[in-house]
Scaffold this motif. Structure first.
Motif, short mmCIF file in Angstrom:
data_model
loop_
_atom_site.label_atom_id
_atom_site.label_comp_id
_atom_site.label_asym_id
_atom_site.label_seq_id
_atom_site.Cartn_x
_atom_site.Cartn_y
_atom_site.Cartn_z
N LEU A 88 0.82 -1.20 0.00
CA LEU A 88 0.00 0.00 0.00
C LEU A 88 0.86 1.26 0.00
O LEU A 88 0.53 2.25 -0.66
N ALA A 89 1.98 1.21 0.73
CA ALA A 89 2.87 2.37 0.76
C ALA A 89 3.46 2.63 -0.62
O ALA A 89 3.51 3.78 -1.09
N PHE A 90 3.91 1.57 -1.29
CA PHE A 90 4.49 1.74 -2.62
C PHE A 90 3.42 2.11 -3.65
O PHE A 90 3.71 2.84 -4.61
N GLU A 91 2.21 1.61 -3.49
CA GLU A 91 1.13 2.02 -4.40
C GLU A 91 0.85 3.51 -4.25
O GLU A 91 0.60 4.20 -5.24
N HIS A 92 0.89 4.00 -3.01
CA HIS A 92 0.68 5.44 -2.81
C HIS A 92 1.79 6.24 -3.50
O HIS A 92 1.51 7.25 -4.17
N MET A 93 3.04 5.79 -3.35
CA MET A 93 4.14 6.48 -4.01
C MET A 93 3.98 6.44 -5.53
O MET A 93 4.26 7.42 -6.22
N ARG A 94 3.52 5.30 -6.04
CA ARG A 94 3.29 5.20 -7.49
C ARG A 94 2.23 6.19 -7.95
O ARG A 94 2.38 6.85 -8.98
N GLU A 95 1.16 6.33 -7.16
CA GLU A 95 0.09 7.26 -7.55
C GLU A 95 0.58 8.70 -7.50
O GLU A 95 0.19 9.52 -8.34
N VAL A 96 1.43 9.03 -6.53
CA VAL A 96 2.01 10.37 -6.48
C VAL A 96 2.88 10.61 -7.71
O VAL A 96 2.79 11.64 -8.37
N ALA A 97 3.74 9.62 -8.02
CA ALA A 97 4.61 9.75 -9.19
C ALA A 97 3.79 9.79 -10.48
O ALA A 97 4.14 10.53 -11.42
N ALA A 98 2.70 9.05 -10.54
CA ALA A 98 1.84 9.07 -11.73
C ALA A 98 1.19 10.44 -11.91
O ALA A 98 1.00 10.92 -13.03
N MET A 99 0.84 11.09 -10.79
CA MET A 99 0.29 12.44 -10.88
C MET A 99 1.34 13.41 -11.41
O MET A 99 1.04 14.26 -12.26
N LEU A 100 2.59 13.26 -10.94
CA LEU A 100 3.67 14.11 -11.44
C LEU A 100 3.91 13.86 -12.93
O LEU A 100 4.17 14.79 -13.70
N TYR A 101 3.82 12.59 -13.33
CA TYR A 101 3.97 12.23 -14.74
C TYR A 101 2.89 12.91 -15.59
O TYR A 101 3.17 13.46 -16.66
N ARG A 102 1.66 12.88 -15.08
CA ARG A 102 0.56 13.50 -15.81
C ARG A 102 0.77 15.00 -15.95
O ARG A 102 0.55 15.57 -17.02
N GLU A 103 1.24 15.64 -14.88
CA GLU A 103 1.48 17.08 -14.94
C GLU A 103 2.62 17.40 -15.90
O GLU A 103 2.61 18.44 -16.56
N GLU A 104 3.59 16.50 -15.98
CA GLU A 104 4.76 16.74 -16.83
C GLU A 104 4.44 16.50 -18.31
O GLU A 104 4.89 17.25 -19.18
N THR A 105 3.66 15.44 -18.60
CA THR A 105 3.45 15.02 -19.99
C THR A 105 2.05 15.29 -20.51
O THR A 105 1.82 15.25 -21.71
N GLY A 106 1.08 15.49 -19.59
CA GLY A 106 -0.31 15.65 -20.02
C GLY A 106 -1.02 14.35 -20.29
O GLY A 106 -2.14 14.34 -20.78
N ALA A 107 -0.36 13.22 -20.00
CA ALA A 107 -0.93 11.90 -20.28
C ALA A 107 -1.08 11.11 -18.99
O ALA A 107 -0.36 11.31 -18.02
N SER A 108 -2.01 10.18 -19.00
CA SER A 108 -2.21 9.27 -17.88
C SER A 108 -1.17 8.16 -17.93
O SER A 108 -0.94 7.57 -18.98
N TRP A 109 -0.51 7.89 -16.79
CA TRP A 109 0.49 6.82 -16.76
C TRP A 109 -0.20 5.46 -16.67
O TRP A 109 -1.16 5.27 -15.92
N LYS A 110 0.30 4.51 -17.44
CA LYS A 110 -0.18 3.13 -17.31
C LYS A 110 0.97 2.18 -17.59
O LYS A 110 1.89 2.50 -18.34
N PRO A 111 0.95 1.00 -16.96
CA PRO A 111 2.05 0.04 -17.14
C PRO A 111 2.04 -0.56 -18.53
O PRO A 111 1.02 -0.51 -19.25
#
Length: 312
Positions: free
Chosen positions: A120-143
């Motif tokens: 759960l802790a790493f999932e939260h970090m992933r979601e934070v990083a995914a939000m940063l990715y979205r702000e940087e690229t304008g796209a939704s992150w997906k594996p």
């Protein structure tokens, strides 16, 4: 050398010695606020390094990999929970009421709890990083493969009984994999534009259309093809910004030319409230025809730059 080492082991008094996992305590994990601040700072410094250099074109790939670090770790932790859960089931089925069995069961539950808390802790970090990715690229992150599942924030640290742990684990997984809401199908293809202004206008029309539909369907579940480029990508980014759940139907390449039409059938089987159509190919055209035949309301934006056909 081997005989000598064996003799040394034989001479040790290991009575009562056992190897156990470290005591589990949910307060041992980083605070969410601290994780968010640290990741934001690392992200800012890292990508400032690439700006206005020859590496700037590679920044998006690096950004994707940054998020994927946390995703892969969370996935491994999830696998550990699964293995621990299997051990718990095996111990429950072999229960004999002995003190040794009870101790083993308690240890395995604690191990599973610790792994799940880490996940759960790493999932939260992933979601934070995914939000940063979205702000940087304008796209939704997906594996690259599989799904990006979030199991929620509630830990199971209070769970003591093994059966309760398995029940909570099962319910959490089912909830994470079963999106809820009123289905709205979104469809559109990849497009090219003569100018940046045209591309911006197209993206704005997609987001404005989704805004208006969501006003009519507050519990929207956005259903789309999950294409990493074009209209699907813009719709996915909108959904993530607005915390709207998404369900994607990828193409089954084994079906060849029928793959797109099969996906249409699957999406329409969701009985959507609306079908939103932006410019696409013949598969999109067939989706609109079939939706109208089923009396599903079509929000038609297949005109120039994602406008109503015939407008302007």
């Amino acid at each position: 050398m081997y005989d000598s080492f064996t003799a040394q082991l034989a001479g040790l008094d290991l009575t009562g010695f056992s190897v156990q996992p470290a005591p589990f305590n949910e307060t041992d994990f980083p605070a969410e606020e601290a994780s968010e601040q640290t990741l934001s700072a690392v992200w800012s410094d890292l990508f400032a390094l690439f700006a206005d250099t020859a590496l700037e074109a590679d920044a998006e790939d690096i950004a994707w990999g940054f998020v994927n670090l946390f995703h892969r770790t969370a996935t491994r932790k999830s696998a550990q929970v699964d293995r621990a859960s299997d051990e718990i089931r095996a111990l429950l089925s072999a229960a004999d009421g002995s003190e040794v069995h009870s101790s083993n069961l308690e240890e395995q539950v604690e191990r599973a709890q610790a792994s799940e808390a880490s996940m759960l802790a790493f999932e939260h970090m992933r979601e934070v990083a995914a939000m940063l990715y979205r702000e940087e690229t304008g796209a939704s992150w997906k594996p690259m493969t599989g799904s990006r599942v979030a199991h929620g924030k509630n830990l199971t640290s209070a769970v003591i009984d093994a059966r309760d742990f398995l029940k909570v684990r099962s319910e959490r997984r089912r909830a994470a994999l079963t999106p809820e809401g009123t289905a709205v199908v979104f469809a559109g293809g990849r497009a090219s534009f003569a100018t940046t202004d045209e591309a911006t206008s197209y993206a704005n029309n997609i987001w404005a259309t989704l805004d208006r539909v969501r006003e009519q369907v507050p519990d929207m579940l956005l259903v789309h093809g999950g294409d990493g480029k074009g209209a699907d990508r813009l719709a996915a980014a909108w959904a993530e910004r607005h915390e709207v759940q998404q369900l994607t139907f990828g193409l089954d390449r084994r079906l060849g030319a029928r793959a797109g039409f099969k996906r249409n059938e699957q999406m329409l089987a969701m009985a959507p409230r609306y079908v939103i159509a932006f410019p696409g190919n013949g598969v999109t055209e067939r989706l609109v025809i079939e939706a109208k035949a089923r009396r599903i309301t079509v929000v038609d934006r297949r005109g120039s730059l994602g406008t109503k056909p015939g407008a302007g």
